[in-house]
Design a protein around this motif. Structure first.
Motif, PDB file in Angstrom:
ATOM      1  N   ALA A 294      -5.454  10.089  -3.774  1.00  0.00           N
ATOM      2  CA  ALA A 294      -6.348   9.212  -4.540  1.00  0.00           C
ATOM      3  C   ALA A 294      -7.808   9.560  -4.281  1.00  0.00           C
ATOM      4  CB  ALA A 294      -6.067   7.749  -4.183  1.00  0.00           C
ATOM      5  N   GLN A 295      -8.150   9.873  -3.033  1.00  0.00           N
ATOM      6  CA  GLN A 295      -9.528  10.265  -2.721  1.00  0.00           C
ATOM      7  C   GLN A 295      -9.864  11.617  -3.347  1.00  0.00           C
ATOM      8  OE1 GLN A 295     -10.982   7.136  -1.651  1.00  0.00           O
ATOM      9  NE2 GLN A 295     -12.329   8.749  -0.894  1.00  0.00           N
ATOM     10  N   GLN A 296      -8.915  12.558  -3.294  1.00  0.00           N
ATOM     11  CA  GLN A 296      -9.170  13.878  -3.877  1.00  0.00           C
ATOM     12  C   GLN A 296      -9.353  13.782  -5.385  1.00  0.00           C
ATOM     13  OE1 GLN A 296      -9.800  16.567  -2.316  1.00  0.00           O
ATOM     14  NE2 GLN A 296      -8.758  16.575  -0.344  1.00  0.00           N
ATOM     15  N   ALA A 297      -8.551  12.937  -6.056  1.00  0.00           N
ATOM     16  CA  ALA A 297      -8.696  12.765  -7.506  1.00  0.00           C
ATOM     17  C   ALA A 297     -10.045  12.153  -7.852  1.00  0.00           C
ATOM     18  CB  ALA A 297      -7.569  11.886  -8.031  1.00  0.00           C
ATOM     19  N   SER A 298     -10.492  11.198  -7.049  1.00  0.00           N
ATOM     20  CA  SER A 298     -11.805  10.578  -7.279  1.00  0.00           C
ATOM     21  C   SER A 298     -12.917  11.595  -7.088  1.00  0.00           C
ATOM     22  CB  SER A 298     -12.000   9.395  -6.324  1.00  0.00           C
ATOM     23  OG  SER A 298     -10.983   8.436  -6.482  1.00  0.00           O
ATOM     24  N   LEU A 299     -12.758  12.477  -6.107  1.00  0.00           N
ATOM     25  CA  LEU A 299     -13.772  13.502  -5.842  1.00  0.00           C
ATOM     26  C   LEU A 299     -13.891  14.467  -7.017  1.00  0.00           C
ATOM     27  CD1 LEU A 299     -15.701  14.625  -3.597  1.00  0.00           C
ATOM     28  CD2 LEU A 299     -13.830  16.179  -2.999  1.00  0.00           C
ATOM     29  N   VAL A 300     -12.757  14.887  -7.584  1.00  0.00           N
ATOM     30  CA  VAL A 300     -12.798  15.796  -8.731  1.00  0.00           C
ATOM     31  C   VAL A 300     -13.497  15.124  -9.914  1.00  0.00           C
ATOM     32  CG1 VAL A 300     -11.393  16.994 -10.444  1.00  0.00           C
ATOM     33  CG2 VAL A 300     -10.779  17.117  -8.026  1.00  0.00           C
ATOM     34  N   GLN A 301     -13.189  13.850 -10.153  1.00  0.00           N
ATOM     35  CA  GLN A 301     -13.883  13.129 -11.232  1.00  0.00           C
ATOM     36  C   GLN A 301     -15.384  13.122 -11.022  1.00  0.00           C
ATOM     37  OE1 GLN A 301     -12.017   9.363 -12.911  1.00  0.00           O
ATOM     38  NE2 GLN A 301     -11.269   9.398 -10.817  1.00  0.00           N
ATOM     39  N   ALA A 302     -15.795  12.786  -9.795  1.00  0.00           N
ATOM     40  CA  ALA A 302     -17.230  12.719  -9.495  1.00  0.00           C
ATOM     41  C   ALA A 302     -17.882  14.084  -9.679  1.00  0.00           C
ATOM     42  CB  ALA A 302     -17.431  12.214  -8.062  1.00  0.00           C
ATOM     43  N   GLY A 303     -17.138  15.143  -9.370  1.00  0.00           N
ATOM     44  CA  GLY A 303     -17.699  16.485  -9.501  1.00  0.00           C
ATOM     45  C   GLY A 303     -17.870  16.919 -10.937  1.00  0.00           C
ATOM     46  N   ARG A 304     -16.912  16.605 -11.790  1.00  0.00           N
ATOM     47  CA  ARG A 304     -17.020  17.051 -13.183  1.00  0.00           C
ATOM     48  C   ARG A 304     -17.562  15.969 -14.113  1.00  0.00           C
ATOM     49  NH1 ARG A 304     -10.572  17.311 -14.851  1.00  0.00           N
ATOM     50  NH2 ARG A 304     -10.369  15.095 -15.345  1.00  0.00           N
ATOM     51  N   LYS A 305     -17.677  14.742 -13.610  1.00  0.00           N
ATOM     52  CA  LYS A 305     -18.305  13.624 -14.327  1.00  0.00           C
ATOM     53  C   LYS A 305     -17.586  13.279 -15.639  1.00  0.00           C
ATOM     54  CE  LYS A 305     -23.007  14.088 -12.486  1.00  0.00           C
ATOM     55  NZ  LYS A 305     -22.715  15.069 -11.438  1.00  0.00           N
ATOM     56  N   ASP A 306     -16.263  13.164 -15.594  1.00  0.00           N
ATOM     57  CA  ASP A 306     -15.531  12.656 -16.743  1.00  0.00           C
ATOM     58  C   ASP A 306     -14.198  12.079 -16.287  1.00  0.00           C
ATOM     59  OD1 ASP A 306     -13.204  14.415 -17.050  1.00  0.00           O
ATOM     60  OD2 ASP A 306     -14.617  15.966 -17.654  1.00  0.00           O
ATOM     61  N   LEU A 307     -13.543  11.347 -17.222  1.00  0.00           N
ATOM     62  CA  LEU A 307     -12.317  10.617 -16.905  1.00  0.00           C
ATOM     63  C   LEU A 307     -11.067  11.271 -17.475  1.00  0.00           C
ATOM     64  CD1 LEU A 307     -13.498   6.944 -17.535  1.00  0.00           C
ATOM     65  CD2 LEU A 307     -12.892   7.938 -15.344  1.00  0.00           C
TER      66      LEU A 307
ATOM     67  N   THR B 170       0.823  -1.207   0.000  1.00  0.00           N
ATOM     68  CA  THR B 170       0.000   0.000   0.000  1.00  0.00           C
ATOM     69  C   THR B 170       0.859   1.259   0.000  1.00  0.00           C
ATOM     70  OG1 THR B 170      -1.706  -1.169   1.242  1.00  0.00           O
ATOM     71  CG2 THR B 170      -1.843   1.224   1.203  1.00  0.00           C
ATOM     72  N   ALA B 171       0.532   2.187  -0.888  1.00  0.00           N
ATOM     73  CA  ALA B 171       1.208   3.487  -0.956  1.00  0.00           C
ATOM     74  C   ALA B 171       0.502   4.446  -0.007  1.00  0.00           C
ATOM     75  CB  ALA B 171       1.198   4.017  -2.389  1.00  0.00           C
TER      76      ALA B 171
ATOM     77  N   THR C 274      -0.497   0.676 -17.923  1.00  0.00           N
ATOM     78  CA  THR C 274      -0.276   1.461 -16.713  1.00  0.00           C
ATOM     79  C   THR C 274      -0.404   0.591 -15.470  1.00  0.00           C
ATOM     80  OG1 THR C 274      -1.117   3.451 -17.795  1.00  0.00           O
ATOM     81  CG2 THR C 274      -1.090   3.452 -15.397  1.00  0.00           C
ATOM     82  N   ALA C 275      -1.394  -0.293 -15.436  1.00  0.00           N
ATOM     83  CA  ALA C 275      -1.615  -1.143 -14.264  1.00  0.00           C
ATOM     84  C   ALA C 275      -0.554  -2.225 -14.126  1.00  0.00           C
ATOM     85  CB  ALA C 275      -3.000  -1.780 -14.338  1.00  0.00           C
ATOM     86  N   LEU C 276       0.036  -2.636 -15.246  1.00  0.00           N
ATOM     87  CA  LEU C 276       0.945  -3.786 -15.222  1.00  0.00           C
ATOM     88  C   LEU C 276       2.409  -3.374 -15.402  1.00  0.00           C
ATOM     89  CD1 LEU C 276      -1.158  -6.347 -17.297  1.00  0.00           C
ATOM     90  CD2 LEU C 276      -1.036  -6.056 -14.812  1.00  0.00           C
ATOM     91  N   ARG C 277       2.747  -2.171 -15.031  1.00  0.00           N
ATOM     92  CA  ARG C 277       4.146  -1.760 -15.081  1.00  0.00           C
ATOM     93  C   ARG C 277       4.963  -2.606 -14.097  1.00  0.00           C
ATOM     94  NH1 ARG C 277       2.770   4.622 -14.960  1.00  0.00           N
ATOM     95  NH2 ARG C 277       2.874   5.063 -17.198  1.00  0.00           N
ATOM     96  N   PRO C 278       6.065  -3.190 -14.552  1.00  0.00           N
ATOM     97  CA  PRO C 278       6.892  -3.991 -13.642  1.00  0.00           C
ATOM     98  C   PRO C 278       7.505  -3.161 -12.519  1.00  0.00           C
ATOM     99  CG  PRO C 278       7.445  -4.444 -15.940  1.00  0.00           C
ATOM    100  CD  PRO C 278       6.553  -3.247 -15.941  1.00  0.00           C
ATOM    101  N   SER C 279       7.682  -1.859 -12.742  1.00  0.00           N
ATOM    102  CA  SER C 279       8.372  -1.011 -11.767  1.00  0.00           C
ATOM    103  C   SER C 279       7.502  -0.600 -10.590  1.00  0.00           C
ATOM    104  CB  SER C 279       8.892   0.251 -12.470  1.00  0.00           C
ATOM    105  OG  SER C 279       7.819   0.947 -13.088  1.00  0.00           O
ATOM    106  N   ILE C 280       6.193  -0.887 -10.624  1.00  0.00           N
ATOM    107  CA  ILE C 280       5.309  -0.480  -9.528  1.00  0.00           C
ATOM    108  C   ILE C 280       5.616  -1.315  -8.283  1.00  0.00           C
ATOM    109  CG2 ILE C 280       2.918  -0.382  -8.726  1.00  0.00           C
ATOM    110  CD1 ILE C 280       2.089   0.128 -11.625  1.00  0.00           C
ATOM    111  N   VAL C 281       5.845  -0.634  -7.164  1.00  0.00           N
ATOM    112  CA  VAL C 281       6.125  -1.338  -5.903  1.00  0.00           C
ATOM    113  C   VAL C 281       5.074  -1.041  -4.831  1.00  0.00           C
ATOM    114  CG1 VAL C 281       8.598  -1.566  -6.270  1.00  0.00           C
ATOM    115  CG2 VAL C 281       7.698   0.529  -5.231  1.00  0.00           C
ATOM    116  N   ARG C 282       4.397   0.091  -4.952  1.00  0.00           N
ATOM    117  CA  ARG C 282       3.340   0.444  -3.997  1.00  0.00           C
ATOM    118  C   ARG C 282       2.171   1.046  -4.776  1.00  0.00           C
ATOM    119  NH1 ARG C 282       8.063   1.139  -1.532  1.00  0.00           N
ATOM    120  NH2 ARG C 282       8.412   3.113  -2.622  1.00  0.00           N
ATOM    121  N   SER C 283       0.969   0.820  -4.277  1.00  0.00           N
ATOM    122  CA  SER C 283      -0.228   1.301  -4.973  1.00  0.00           C
ATOM    123  C   SER C 283      -1.323   1.600  -3.954  1.00  0.00           C
ATOM    124  CB  SER C 283      -0.712   0.248  -5.976  1.00  0.00           C
ATOM    125  OG  SER C 283      -1.832   0.712  -6.716  1.00  0.00           O
TER     126      SER C 283
END
Length: 468
Positions: free
Chosen positions: A136-149, A128-129, A212-221
């Motif tokens: 991550a929560q703030q980014a999700s909130l902005v998406q929900a507010g403007r309704k796009d990805l 866990t990062a 993006t999800a399967l990058r070998p270099s990811i160590v925390r998420s």
């Protein structure tokens, strides 16, 4: 036409344990000591897949029990994993720009699914990062507010804060097809979506969100979620320090669960490959070649839509079949040293061991010689009827909705559990000749990801299907 019905029965075994008490009187009669019954054998752990000849030397594991359970849980749109109680320590409030916080249990479910998927490809586990949780929560909130990805963010966006920008810089986003949806996601679902989805991200080349999800270099998420909007943020290490024998990342790869390889007429499933580039050099911009052959017969399959350049690319195999092993060969790969490499590996997209129709009937769900009838006990009720057919199948569908459409979905599965027809229309003609089939009546289409994708039915909604 011959026709019969199989009933779905759940057997319950009651084990009675007798307990005795003490007391006076004559000496007890000596009873022979019974031979103890040995305990049932423990289930065998998942068998690691050994690297075949010509493949890279990493170990992968397909845990059938895990992927079967996860597939069933994701199809339950009223499960606990979608509830506010499970998801949030503090429930988000979009109106007040409060991002809320996820429960530890929700983060654990996300990470468990993420590591299970990465393990299929020989990728190392991530932890866990913690430092990115708020972003991550703030980014999700902005998406929900403007309704796009869109991955671009500005100070004019609803609920913008500087920390939200971190959430749009290096990770994946997810949102509902119906932007007005307020249904919460199961934290396991975004991983499924990101691995299936190879749509290009902006002007980038390659396998899109999957890459993006399967990058070998990811160590925390870490994962953030507000309603049906979510964000994945990752921390990575230097590729030169990557402690792994991984040479490439391919999907699908070896024994691979079908739930990560779903295809549709709108979005055919793409296969992908990328070479692990440890020294960060630039490969030559030349296209590599792809071949896919049946491992048993040696028959080559058609490969289309090859979009490959240098050391990564995607392609489509339109005629692949579940539960069949194939050999994939990638040739003319341009690595960072400007040389050429070839990769060869097996692929079997596993379906039969994982998928279960799981559609028991209740007492009011009945069938006669040429009729199926019943009612829904909940918004996600699924009723299954096994039939035997001689020839084609012609169904006339009626319901208490009284509309031209049936108000629910009729799904027809063959004896291999493959979905061969799905419709919410009042007349269904199946010209394909099958012998044994299961007809499932349900308010939800097979590609639904939340209750918002299902037909709006009332409790005790009645249906009838006549068979010709």
């Amino acid at each position: 036409m011959r026709f019969y019905i199989k009933f779905f029965v759940t057997a319950v075994l009651l084990v009675l344990v007798a307990c005795g008490g003490g007391g006076g009187g004559s000496a007890p009669t000596q009873e022979p000591t019974p031979t103890p019954t040995p305990p049932p054998p423990a289930p065998e752990p998942p068998r690691p897949e050994e690297p075949p000849s010509g493949d890279q030397s990493v170990t992968t594991t397909l845990d059938i029990a895990y992927w079967r359970r996860l597939t069933q849980e994701l199809s339950n749109f009223l499960s606990e994993f979608r509830s506010s109680e499970f998801l949030y320590a503090n429930v988000p409030n979009l109106e007040n720009c409060d991002p809320g916080t996820l429960n530890d249990a929700a983060q654990t479910r996300y990470l468990e699914t993420y590591n299970a998927a990465r393990g299929l490809l020989g990728l190392t586990e991530v932890t866990t990062a913690l430092t990115l949780t708020t972003a991550a929560q703030q980014a999700s909130l902005v998406q929900a507010g403007r309704k796009d990805l869109a991955h671009q963010i500005s100070e004019d966006d609803p609920c913008w804060v500087a920390e939200a920008e971190v959430g749009f810089s290096d990770g994946n986003l997810i949102g509902p097809s119906n932007v007005e949806s307020t249904s919460d996601l199961d934290p396991a679902y975004p991983i499924i979506f990101w691995i299936i989805d190879t749509s290009p991200l902006g002007d980038t080349f390659g396998a899109g969100r999957r890459a993006t999800a399967l990058r070998p270099s990811i160590v925390r998420s870490v994962y953030g979620q507000v309603s049906a909007w979510g964000a994945q943020l990752n921390e990575r290490e230097d590729m030169m320090e990557l402690d792994s024998e991984l040479e490439f990342v391919a999907a699908p790869y070896r024994r691979f669960p079908y739930i990560l390889a779903k295809t549709s007429s709108q979005q055919p499933f793409k296969w992908s490959f990328s070479l692990v580039n440890r020294n960060q050099g630039q490969p030559n911009p030349t296209a590599f070649a792809v071949s896919v052959v049946n491992a048993e017969t040696g028959t080559p399959l058609t490969v289309t839509d090859v979009d490959a350049l240098g050391d990564e690319g995607t392609w489509i195999v339109p005629e692949f079949e579940y539960d069949t092993e194939y050999i994939v060969t990638i040739s003319n790969i341009s690595n960072a040293g400007n040389g050429r490499e070839t990769a060869e590996y097996p692929v079997e997209i596993v379906f039969g061991e994982i998928f279960e129709i799981n559609a028991p009937t209740e007492g009011q769900d009945l069938s006669t010689d040429r009729m199926i009838s019943g009612r829904f006990d909940s918004l996600i009720d699924r009723d299954g009827f096994a039939i035997r057919i001689d020839g084609s199948l012609n169904l006339t569908v009626t319901s208490s909705s009284g509309s031209a459409k049936s108000g629910f979905y009729v799904q027809i599965y063959d004896d291999l559990k493959h979905l061969i027809e799905e419709s919410d229309q009042s007349t269904i003609l199946l010209e394909e000749v099958i012998t044994d089939a299961t007809i499932v009546i349900t308010p939800c289409p097979s590609n639904a990801i939340s209750i918002d994708d299902c037909e709006a039915v009332d409790d005790f909604f009645e249906y009838a299907v006549s068979i010709k």
